[in-house]
Every structure is written in C-alpha cells, then in structure tokens.
Scaffold this motif. Structure first.
Motif: not given
Length: 338
Positions: A93, A170, A173-174, A178-181
């Motif tokens: 991530l 992806r 993230e689910k 958290r969203e990838r950076d």
C-alpha cells in the motif's frame, strides 16, 4: 562462485550455502519409487512476503519430497540491506513497499543465471532445464523468469502468485479500509510487473504450468488465478492447469521465518504439487509396495530437525493441539489433464 561453499558431510541431508550471494537451502533427491524421466535435475523455489517468508520456512511447508530432483529454496534478495523476510504484503500500500517488492522480484530474476551456475557447482549438477516453484511474491519471480526467458524451464508450479501488484493493493485496500499511497515511480513499477500483461511471453515458453489458488485468499483471490489460466490458454499455452484449495493466502503460521511443522493446508498443497511435478519430471516405479522416500541411513528423508539444522534455525513442536481442522481437502484441478 560466492566463495561460501557448503559443507557436505552427507549428501543425503539438506545443505545450506550461498549462490551469487543469495542464501539457499537444498534438499537432495530421496524418492526411492521414482527417478528423473528427462534432463531436469533441479527445482528452484522462492518464498513470499507472507508466511512462509524464508527459504527454510518454505522448505518445511513444501518439501516436495517425492520428486526425484534436488529442490533448492532461495531467499529473496535483500533490498537496501533489509531482508525481504522483514516485509509483508501490507507494504504494497506504500510506495516504499512497492519499490521493495519490485526490487526483490526483479533482482531475483536477474541474478538467477549466476545463482544457477553456483548451485550446479555446489551440488555437482550439469547444465539442463530446471523446474520453478514459488509462493506469493516467489510466484511472481517464477512468472517473470518465464516471461523473460532467462533460463530453460520445463515446468513451474506457483502457489497464490502475485499476478499484479495493483490488483493485490486493491485487495488490501478493501481489507484494511486504507488507500494506497503510491508515487509515480511506484505506479510505473507496478505496471511493469503486471504479469498478466506478459501472458503472451509466458505462454511462448511452452513450460507446463500449475497455478494454485485458495478459496479464502483475500490478497490473490481465486478468480484472479483462474483468469490468468484462461488468459495463458488464449495466448497459446498448451499445458496450463489450476487447482483450488480451501485456504487463505499464507501457507505457514506467523511469523513464517523458521522451519516449523507444516499446516494442514500446506500438507495438502505439497501433496498436490508433488504429484504434479512427478507426473512431468519423474518415471515412477511400477512396484506398488515401493515407498516414496528412502528410509535407510544411506538416503534419509528430510525431517524438520534436518531442515532446522541446515538453516541454523530451531525446530519447534506443532502448535496445533486443539486446533480446528477444515476437514477433507477441497481441491479442484482444471486444465488439459483434468
């Protein structure tokens, strides 16, 4: 040659050493009911960022004892002096994690010819095609080695390979909310290591392929594995199969860095992968009473203490008393030999 030649008091036991600076654990052929049916005398395997994370841990989880070849388990290359075993898939991530993943995968492939030259000298093996195996990140190494046609390969068995870092991110993230950076460099690297985009190159190698998926895998879902299988077939692969087991992504218990008793899932996968390799690389004795593994002093089987001693680790008792078993194995083979 690395200069760190292994000590071999008994070639029937596992040995450890370094090849082109990469640590390895080698298991000698001990199957007594089979012999090589062709020129392949060596299978090379890589661990993942998730358990099993090291060569000894992968050797304990997937010893492939019934395959009459050397099985050599390689460490993933260190990244900026940091062992790959110190990472986990959650690192994908972050930009730093993707770059570490990419460096480990690409360096493992780039160094493979030199590693093989040292291994053949250490183990007394001649030139010839090899087999490949890998788990998770190690599966990506094997796929990239095929795509780049870096060494001749007869067959490759990959357990939950990371087909594309973007797909794995992806899924993470689910799972973690958290969203990838990722920066531009990480995004470009992930795109370069999308192995689905290299399906044509992989198929052109004409190596027999086995792709293993887990029904409970939340990092590399089984649909991604079957999609890769179908894509390889469309690109012309003549011998690609898939198998699905009731398991998650990890193939060993945490922390997955030492040789420990295999989990139930690992035993099932090891049995299926062993039989698959035997079908392609071995001539099996017609004597139904022959055992798969030599039991005498002249050719002992690889036990957990053997693996731990060779790798410098400490074997521990199975932490499975009272553990719940999933019941009978759920495995489906789908492909040309189904």
């Amino acid at each position: 040659m690395s200069g760190d030649r292994p000590y071999r008091p008994d070639v029937g036991r596992p040995i450890s050493g370094t090849a082109d600076g990469i640590g390895y654990l080698a298991l000698p052929p001990t199957a007594v009911d089979a012999r090589p049916a062709g020129p392949t005398r060596l299978i090379v395997a890589w661990p993942g960022f998730d358990p099993p994370r090291t060569a000894p841990a992968l050797a304990a989880a997937l010893p492939l004892t019934g395959v009459p070849t050397w099985r050599v388990y390689l460490e993933l290359p260190a990244v900026d002096g940091r062992p790959a075993s110190g990472l986990d898939s959650g690192a994908l991530l972050t930009s730093e994690g993707v770059e570490a993943y990419g460096a480990a995968v690409e360096q493992a492939v780039e160094r493979l010819p030199a590693v093989l030259a040292d291994l053949r000298r250490d183990l007394g093996l001649g030139d010839g095609p090899i087999g490949l195996a890998g788990f998770s990140t190690g599966g990506a190494v094997a796929l990239l080695a095929l795509a780049r046609d870096i060494v001749p390969v007869t067959a490759a068995a990959l357990v939950a390979p990371v087909v594309a870092p973007a797909h794995a991110a992806r899924s993470l993230e689910k799972r973690s909310a958290r969203e990838r950076d990722w920066n531009e460099r990480a995004s470009a690297l992930a795109e370069r290591l999308d192995l689905g985009a290299r399906a044509g190159d992989i198929a052109a190698r004409d190596a027999a392929l086995l792709l293993v998926a887990g029904t409970k895998d939340r990092l590399v879902p089984p649909g991604e594995i079957t999609a890769l299988r179908d894509l390889l077939r469309r690109r012309g692969a003549s011998a690609v199969e898939s198998a699905t087991f009731r398991m998650g992504h990890a193939l060993a218990a945490e922390p997955g860095t030492e040789a420990r008793p295999p989990t139930t899932e690992a035993v099932r996968v090891d049995g299926a992968v062993t039989d698959w390799f035997r079908d392609r690389l071995a001539e099996v004795s017609p004597d139904p009473g022959a055992g798969r593994v030599a039991a005498g002093a002249g050719s002992p089987s690889q036990t957990l203490p053997d693996l731990a001693a060779a790798s410098g680790a400490t074997a521990s008792a199975p932490p499975r008393s009272g553990a719940k078993d999933d019941g009978p194995a759920t495995v489906r083979f789908e492909g040309s030999r189904a």
